[in-house]
Scaffold this active site. Structure first.
Site: not given
Length: 346
Positions: A79, A81, A122-123, A183-185
């Site tokens: 997968g 983005w 995503e997602y 937990t970023y971007d």
């Protein structure tokens, strides 16, 4: 506690980050990214990089790396983005999808290399590069179909609390060994002039544009949805996001646009930023760096130790890195993760 790192198949090209450059002794699990989902089935993401190059490509090198580190578990992720649109079709027939993945990962050309599978959708039932309408149960159904096929099953999940509310992540967690919380971007992912903000803050800080855009909020949201803490891995980005034309170090201000980056505007690897634009302080548990008119936020060995202490104190299952090519040659960030999660016995 699990120390997981993603190795991207494109690392073998312009980044010249090869499988042999991975500090495997610092990892419990190495995740190879990304395979594709084509017509609802698992497929290689880049056949030349994966297995077409000399000596079997990246997968051949993974076999040799694993032989040198017998305790290392290797997984193949599908997968990402730009590769998640195929999951909608896969979700219409989870059993067929699972059968195709098992056939690919157990292909006789690399039998024994992969210990499990990672799903980076995503997602599910929300919008990423494209919008999905598969329904809240789709991810759980896919993972449930994969569970009997593989010793290890994991899934990457959004750090956005709003997106997390669109799918049944408690059901997903029941079939997964763990969930990788991205937990970023939280900020800086577009071509906008701001506002300046730490893209991977652990906690809120004065001036943050959205107080809920933090790793702590993500963890609390997943817990509230019924995901056990022991199945949540904290995500750490091995890169920074930044802006140029900024006149103030104070967060929440604007510049003229994204800062220049080696491979992408507004993004730069830690190994570059640590030399070119060193930190001047911290924001919400991550580093702030200002050099000239450029404003950056990124994690350092020091802020990673803080995040790993958070993971331990909240009884999380460990942490993962996206992605390993952004680290220094001596793997300073990965060493900090490992030391922070698995401190030596006193």
């Amino acid at each position: 506690m699990r120390v997981v790192g993603y190795y991207p198949n494109w690392g073998t090209y312009a980044r010249d980050f090869q499988v042999g450059d991975v500090h495997a002794d610092q990892l419990t699990h190495l995740v190879y990214a990304f395979g594709k989902v084509t017509r609802g089935r698992c497929a290689p993401g880049d056949e030349w990089a994966d297995f077409g190059r000399n000596s079997g490509g990246n997968i051949g090198r993974l076999a040799r790396l694993k032989a040198a580190h017998p305790g290392l578990k290797v997984m193949w992720s599908f997968g990402g983005w730009s590769g998640s649109d195929g999951f909608a079709e896969a979700a219409r027939d989870p059993a067929r999808f699972a059968d195709s993945c098992a056939a690919l990962l157990n292909d006789r050309r690399w039998a024994g290399v992969f210990d499990g599978i990672d799903i980076d959708w995503e997602y599910p039932n929300a919008c990423g590069e494209t919008c999905d309408h598969s329904g809240p149960r789709a991810l759980g159904a896919l993972l449930a179909a994969l569970r009997p096929k593989f010793p290890l099953v994991s899934a990457a999940v959004s750090g956005d609390a709003g997106k997390l509310g669109q799918a049944d992540y408690a059901a997903a967690a029941r079939s997964a060994d763990w969930l990788n919380a991205m937990t970023y971007d939280f900020f800086g992912t577009g071509g906008t002039p701001g506002p300046t903000a730490a893209h991977s803050a652990l906690t809120a800080y004065p001036g943050i544009p959205n107080p809920g855009a933090t790793a702590d909020t993500t963890v609390r949201t997943l817990r509230g949805l019924g995901v056990p803490a022991s199945k949540i891995l904290l995500g750490v980005g091995f890169y920074g996001r930044g802006w140029t034309g900024v006149r103030s170090a104070t967060p929440g201000t604007t510049g003229t646009g994204p800062a220049p980056g080696t491979h992408e505007k507004g993004l730069e690897d830690y190994r570059v930023l640590s030399r070119r634009c060193p930190p001047i302080g911290t924001l919400g548990g991550t580093a702030l760096a200002v050099c000239g008119s450029e404003w950056w936020s990124y994690d350092t060995p020091e802020t990673i130790r803080t995040k790993m202490a958070y993971a331990r104190s909240n009884a999380l299952g460990g942490a993962f890195a996206w992605e390993l090519s952004g680290d220094t040659k001596s793997a300073d960030l990965l060493h900090a993760m490992n030391a922070g999660l698995r401190p030596p016995a006193s």
